[in-house]
Motif scaffolding. Sequence first.
Motif, short mmCIF file in Angstrom:
data_model
loop_
_atom_site.label_atom_id
_atom_site.label_comp_id
_atom_site.label_asym_id
_atom_site.label_seq_id
_atom_site.Cartn_x
_atom_site.Cartn_y
_atom_site.Cartn_z
N LEU A 19 0.90 -1.09 -0.06
CA LEU A 19 -0.08 0.13 0.00
C LEU A 19 1.00 1.26 -0.05
CD1 LEU A 19 -2.82 1.40 0.29
CD2 LEU A 19 -2.53 0.88 2.53
N LEU A 20 0.81 1.97 -1.05
CA LEU A 20 1.52 3.16 -1.14
C LEU A 20 1.18 4.43 -0.10
CD1 LEU A 20 2.37 2.98 -4.88
CD2 LEU A 20 3.71 2.12 -3.08
N SER A 53 -14.23 -4.89 0.73
CA SER A 53 -14.76 -4.99 -0.39
C SER A 53 -15.87 -4.10 -0.41
CB SER A 53 -14.75 -6.30 -0.86
OG SER A 53 -15.04 -6.37 -2.25
N SER A 54 -16.16 -2.94 0.03
CA SER A 54 -17.38 -2.21 0.18
C SER A 54 -17.17 -0.84 -0.97
CB SER A 54 -17.45 -1.72 1.58
OG SER A 54 -16.61 -1.12 2.08
N HIS A 55 -16.11 -0.98 -1.64
CA HIS A 55 -15.97 0.10 -2.55
C HIS A 55 -15.46 -0.40 -4.01
CE1 HIS A 55 -16.26 3.11 0.55
NE2 HIS A 55 -15.28 2.27 1.45
N LEU A 56 -15.42 0.31 -5.13
CA LEU A 56 -15.01 0.10 -6.24
C LEU A 56 -13.40 -0.29 -6.37
CD1 LEU A 56 -16.88 2.60 -8.50
CD2 LEU A 56 -17.40 0.07 -8.26
N HIS A 57 -12.91 -0.84 -7.28
CA HIS A 57 -11.46 -1.18 -7.45
C HIS A 57 -11.14 -1.13 -9.00
CE1 HIS A 57 -13.04 -5.18 -8.12
NE2 HIS A 57 -11.99 -5.41 -8.78
N GLU A 58 -9.93 -1.28 -9.20
CA GLU A 58 -9.49 -1.72 -10.46
C GLU A 58 -7.99 -2.09 -10.59
OE1 GLU A 58 -9.45 1.85 -13.17
OE2 GLU A 58 -7.76 2.77 -12.03
N PHE A 98 2.25 -4.52 -11.68
CA PHE A 98 1.17 -3.92 -11.92
C PHE A 98 0.46 -2.96 -10.76
CE2 PHE A 98 -0.09 -7.94 -10.56
CZ PHE A 98 -1.29 -8.02 -9.79
N ASP A 99 -0.63 -2.46 -10.83
CA ASP A 99 -1.22 -1.67 -9.79
C ASP A 99 -2.75 -2.41 -9.48
OD1 ASP A 99 0.82 0.31 -9.67
OD2 ASP A 99 0.21 1.14 -11.81
N TYR A 100 -3.05 -1.98 -8.18
CA TYR A 100 -4.30 -2.15 -7.83
C TYR A 100 -4.58 -0.96 -6.87
CZ TYR A 100 -7.85 -4.60 -4.86
OH TYR A 100 -8.97 -4.81 -4.02
N VAL A 101 -6.04 -0.39 -7.33
CA VAL A 101 -6.59 0.82 -6.60
C VAL A 101 -7.73 0.21 -5.91
CG1 VAL A 101 -7.14 2.89 -7.08
CG2 VAL A 101 -5.28 2.25 -8.45
N TYR A 102 -8.00 0.55 -4.73
CA TYR A 102 -9.14 0.38 -4.09
C TYR A 102 -9.89 1.62 -3.48
CZ TYR A 102 -12.39 -1.61 -0.42
OH TYR A 102 -13.51 -1.63 0.46
N ASP A 103 -11.12 1.71 -3.53
CA ASP A 103 -11.89 2.79 -3.03
C ASP A 103 -11.39 4.19 -3.73
OD1 ASP A 103 -13.20 4.87 -1.40
OD2 ASP A 103 -12.62 3.96 0.40
N HIS A 109 -3.90 3.14 -3.25
CA HIS A 109 -3.16 2.63 -4.17
C HIS A 109 -2.04 1.66 -3.94
CE1 HIS A 109 -1.06 3.78 -8.52
NE2 HIS A 109 -0.63 2.75 -8.03
N HIS A 110 -2.01 0.60 -4.50
CA HIS A 110 -1.20 -0.64 -4.09
C HIS A 110 -0.29 -0.87 -5.22
CE1 HIS A 110 -4.87 -1.15 -1.96
NE2 HIS A 110 -4.28 -1.62 -0.94
N VAL A 111 1.10 -1.33 -5.06
CA VAL A 111 1.66 -1.85 -6.21
C VAL A 111 1.91 -3.27 -6.12
CG1 VAL A 111 4.16 -1.25 -5.17
CG2 VAL A 111 3.88 -1.30 -7.75
N VAL A 112 1.71 -4.05 -7.06
CA VAL A 112 1.86 -5.62 -7.02
C VAL A 112 3.19 -5.96 -7.67
CG1 VAL A 112 0.87 -7.82 -7.16
CG2 VAL A 112 -0.52 -5.50 -6.84
#
Length: 193
Positions: A19-20, A53-58, A98-103, A109-112
């Motif tokens: 988590l950044l 998991s109560s918000h959008l993600h991508e 790759f990136d994972y963004v939540y809420d 913003h997470h980097v994977v």
Amino acid sequence: MRAHLNRKQSWSWQLKIELLGVAPTVWRRLVVPESIKLPKLHQVFQTAFGWTSSHLHEFVIGGVRYGSTDPESDEELDQVEEKRVVLSKALGHDARCFDYVYDFGDDWHHVVIVEEQHPHPGVAPSLIHCSGGQNACPPEDVGGARGYAEFLRAITDENHGEHDRYLNWVGGRFNPKRFALDATNLALSKIKA
């Protein structure tokens, strides 16, 4: 011997997700099958971090934005439906990050990073587990990185004007250094790959 040569080899991937923008640093090291689909990977990330998991993600993989499409925000978000997308196919052979963004409000913003790949003869293992991690994930709806920093200041300073309110909001206590590997793996064991 011939039967051995005909068996397809499958892989599990070791991913480090961080988590950044927060201190202390929050990360998890996860092992997942390479054939995991993005909605399941979202579930794994949510579980490993303690999100609800109560918000959008991508996911942003190779410049493509994948998410669970929502008719109300499809045009605005410009995402590809993630439902049938397999991580290994989306990532390809060369990419390892790759990136994972939540809420999208708090904008976590997470980097994977794909750290390692482990071969398995035959059918891919279905076990998903966490082999390490550090620190507690911020509470949902805390206000992003800036809100989390203020939250931490408030709960550690009894003289802070929001001290009692924030502690009540999180159920009476919050330890930003807490990470429970066994509890995380117990929760992950309920996810079927």
